[in-house]
Design a protein around this motif. Structure first.
Motif, PDB file in Angstrom:
ATOM      1  N   LEU A  18       1.038  -1.297   0.224  1.00 15.65           N
ATOM      2  CA  LEU A  18       0.211  -0.234   0.261  1.00 15.65           C
ATOM      3  C   LEU A  18       0.956   1.036   0.199  1.00 15.65           C
ATOM      4  O   LEU A  18       0.568   2.416  -0.243  1.00 15.65           O
ATOM      5  CB  LEU A  18      -1.421   0.034   1.131  1.00 15.65           C
ATOM      6  CG  LEU A  18      -2.174  -1.252   1.053  1.00 15.65           C
ATOM      7  CD1 LEU A  18      -2.711  -1.341   2.404  1.00 15.65           C
ATOM      8  CD2 LEU A  18      -3.405  -0.594   0.170  1.00 15.65           C
ATOM      9  N   GLN A  21       2.094   2.304  -3.346  1.00 20.01           N
ATOM     10  CA  GLN A  21       1.202   3.150  -3.772  1.00 20.01           C
ATOM     11  C   GLN A  21       0.824   4.401  -3.486  1.00 20.01           C
ATOM     12  O   GLN A  21       0.394   4.865  -4.345  1.00 20.01           O
ATOM     13  CB  GLN A  21      -0.453   2.594  -3.883  1.00 20.01           C
ATOM     14  CG  GLN A  21      -0.647   0.988  -4.225  1.00 20.01           C
ATOM     15  CD  GLN A  21      -1.753   0.130  -4.262  1.00 20.01           C
ATOM     16  OE1 GLN A  21      -2.607   0.306  -4.643  1.00 20.01           O
ATOM     17  NE2 GLN A  21      -1.554  -1.384  -3.743  1.00 20.01           N
ATOM     18  N   TYR A  23       0.434   5.795  -0.883  1.00 20.13           N
ATOM     19  CA  TYR A  23      -0.824   6.301   0.809  1.00 20.13           C
ATOM     20  C   TYR A  23       0.976   6.765   1.641  1.00 20.13           C
ATOM     21  O   TYR A  23       1.801   6.511   1.878  1.00 20.13           O
ATOM     22  CB  TYR A  23      -1.568   5.343   0.784  1.00 20.13           C
ATOM     23  CG  TYR A  23      -2.426   5.093  -0.156  1.00 20.13           C
ATOM     24  CD1 TYR A  23      -3.422   5.761  -0.664  1.00 20.13           C
ATOM     25  CD2 TYR A  23      -2.664   3.790  -1.124  1.00 20.13           C
ATOM     26  CE1 TYR A  23      -4.129   5.376  -1.716  1.00 20.13           C
ATOM     27  CE2 TYR A  23      -3.422   3.583  -1.962  1.00 20.13           C
ATOM     28  CZ  TYR A  23      -4.374   4.259  -1.800  1.00 20.13           C
ATOM     29  OH  TYR A  23      -4.863   4.318  -3.437  1.00 20.13           O
ATOM     30  N   GLU A  24       0.351   7.206   2.479  1.00 22.00           N
ATOM     31  CA  GLU A  24       0.846   7.962   3.370  1.00 22.00           C
ATOM     32  C   GLU A  24       1.241   6.330   4.780  1.00 22.00           C
ATOM     33  O   GLU A  24       0.031   5.882   4.920  1.00 22.00           O
ATOM     34  CB  GLU A  24       0.313   8.668   4.456  1.00 22.00           C
ATOM     35  CG  GLU A  24       0.390  10.430   3.366  1.00 22.00           C
ATOM     36  CD  GLU A  24      -0.543  11.852   3.809  1.00 22.00           C
ATOM     37  OE1 GLU A  24      -0.515  11.566   5.013  1.00 22.00           O
ATOM     38  OE2 GLU A  24      -1.147  12.485   3.280  1.00 22.00           O
ATOM     39  N   GLN A  27      -2.059   6.570   7.722  1.00 17.00           N
ATOM     40  CA  GLN A  27      -3.296   6.194   7.129  1.00 17.00           C
ATOM     41  C   GLN A  27      -3.220   4.790   6.199  1.00 17.00           C
ATOM     42  O   GLN A  27      -3.947   4.105   6.583  1.00 17.00           O
ATOM     43  CB  GLN A  27      -3.614   7.009   5.239  1.00 17.00           C
ATOM     44  CG  GLN A  27      -3.592   8.594   5.536  1.00 17.00           C
ATOM     45  CD  GLN A  27      -4.300   9.150   4.440  1.00 17.00           C
ATOM     46  OE1 GLN A  27      -3.555   8.284   3.511  1.00 17.00           O
ATOM     47  NE2 GLN A  27      -5.066  10.443   4.782  1.00 17.00           N
ATOM     48  N   VAL A  28      -2.258   4.779   6.120  1.00 20.05           N
ATOM     49  CA  VAL A  28      -2.149   2.784   5.978  1.00 20.05           C
ATOM     50  C   VAL A  28      -2.277   2.070   7.025  1.00 20.05           C
ATOM     51  O   VAL A  28      -3.620   0.567   6.775  1.00 20.05           O
ATOM     52  CB  VAL A  28      -0.636   3.019   5.782  1.00 20.05           C
ATOM     53  CG1 VAL A  28      -0.645   0.844   5.060  1.00 20.05           C
ATOM     54  CG2 VAL A  28      -1.060   3.235   3.835  1.00 20.05           C
ATOM     55  N   LEU A  46      -8.851   3.476   0.859  1.00 19.74           N
ATOM     56  CA  LEU A  46      -7.474   4.179   0.490  1.00 19.74           C
ATOM     57  C   LEU A  46      -7.502   5.161  -1.365  1.00 19.74           C
ATOM     58  O   LEU A  46      -7.601   6.268  -0.841  1.00 19.74           O
ATOM     59  CB  LEU A  46      -5.714   3.211   1.108  1.00 19.74           C
ATOM     60  CG  LEU A  46      -5.382   3.580   2.285  1.00 19.74           C
ATOM     61  CD1 LEU A  46      -4.473   2.487   2.099  1.00 19.74           C
ATOM     62  CD2 LEU A  46      -5.663   4.965   3.138  1.00 19.74           C
ATOM     63  N   ARG A  47      -8.685   4.294  -1.713  1.00 22.66           N
ATOM     64  CA  ARG A  47      -8.200   4.961  -2.615  1.00 22.66           C
ATOM     65  C   ARG A  47      -9.624   5.343  -2.862  1.00 22.66           C
ATOM     66  O   ARG A  47      -9.861   6.629  -3.400  1.00 22.66           O
ATOM     67  CB  ARG A  47      -8.881   3.731  -4.092  1.00 22.66           C
ATOM     68  CG  ARG A  47      -8.914   3.163  -5.517  1.00 22.66           C
ATOM     69  CD  ARG A  47      -8.738   2.425  -6.194  1.00 22.66           C
ATOM     70  NE  ARG A  47     -10.449   1.534  -5.951  1.00 22.66           N
ATOM     71  CZ  ARG A  47     -11.093   3.040  -6.645  1.00 22.66           C
ATOM     72  NH1 ARG A  47     -11.500   3.588  -7.744  1.00 22.66           N
ATOM     73  NH2 ARG A  47     -12.757   1.589  -6.236  1.00 22.66           N
ATOM     74  N   ALA A  50      -8.813   8.860  -1.053  1.00 26.91           N
ATOM     75  CA  ALA A  50      -8.046   9.927  -1.999  1.00 26.91           C
ATOM     76  C   ALA A  50      -8.759  10.425  -3.056  1.00 26.91           C
ATOM     77  O   ALA A  50      -8.889  11.532  -3.057  1.00 26.91           O
ATOM     78  CB  ALA A  50      -6.919   8.750  -2.711  1.00 26.91           C
ATOM     79  N   ASN A  53     -11.064  12.760  -1.351  1.00 23.26           N
ATOM     80  CA  ASN A  53     -10.332  13.891  -1.063  1.00 23.26           C
ATOM     81  C   ASN A  53      -9.652  14.720  -2.415  1.00 23.26           C
ATOM     82  O   ASN A  53      -9.515  16.085  -1.614  1.00 23.26           O
ATOM     83  CB  ASN A  53      -8.865  12.798   0.017  1.00 23.26           C
ATOM     84  CG  ASN A  53      -7.909  14.419   1.052  1.00 23.26           C
ATOM     85  OD1 ASN A  53      -9.078  14.828   0.888  1.00 23.26           O
ATOM     86  ND2 ASN A  53      -7.320  14.313   1.126  1.00 23.26           N
ATOM     87  N   GLN A  59     -11.653  15.206   5.072  1.00 24.28           N
ATOM     88  CA  GLN A  59     -11.273  13.519   4.922  1.00 24.28           C
ATOM     89  C   GLN A  59     -11.987  12.901   6.462  1.00 24.28           C
ATOM     90  O   GLN A  59     -12.538  11.954   6.214  1.00 24.28           O
ATOM     91  CB  GLN A  59      -9.422  13.963   5.628  1.00 24.28           C
ATOM     92  CG  GLN A  59      -8.868  12.773   4.465  1.00 24.28           C
ATOM     93  CD  GLN A  59      -7.134  12.298   5.192  1.00 24.28           C
ATOM     94  OE1 GLN A  59      -7.265  12.562   6.189  1.00 24.28           O
ATOM     95  NE2 GLN A  59      -7.055  12.655   3.875  1.00 24.28           N
TER      96      GLN A  59
END
Length: 83
Positions: A18, A21, A23-24, A27-28, A46-47, A50, A53, A59
């Protein structure tokens, strides 16, 4: 103890994929915990997070709605628009 190690290693592998890809990390980790370490659900979350967002939604509101809607994009979008 062996099974915990395997779980942990698969968790690390999922987090790593992840992160790759884009992501932070925070967040992951949060997404993985929220979905009982299901990489598939965390990735979808997460997808969508984003995506929404980028549309300009807050958020914390997005997270709340995605959890309520079980990651269902259309339903979540409706909820966000109505807020």
């Amino acid at each position: 103890p062996g099974c915990h190690l395997l779980q942990f290693l698969s968790y690390l592998g999922a987090c790593d994929r992840l992160l790759k890809q884009g992501y932070e990390e925070g967040q992951v980790e949060e997404a993985m915990e929220m979905f009982q370490y299901s990489e598939k659900k965390a990735a979808e979350f997460l997808r969508l997070l984003a995506q929404f967002n980028d549309m300009g939604f807050q958020q914390n509101e997005i997270k709340e709605v995605l959890l309520l809607c079980g990651n269902q994009r259309e339903k979540a979008l409706e909820e966000l628009v109505m807020k």
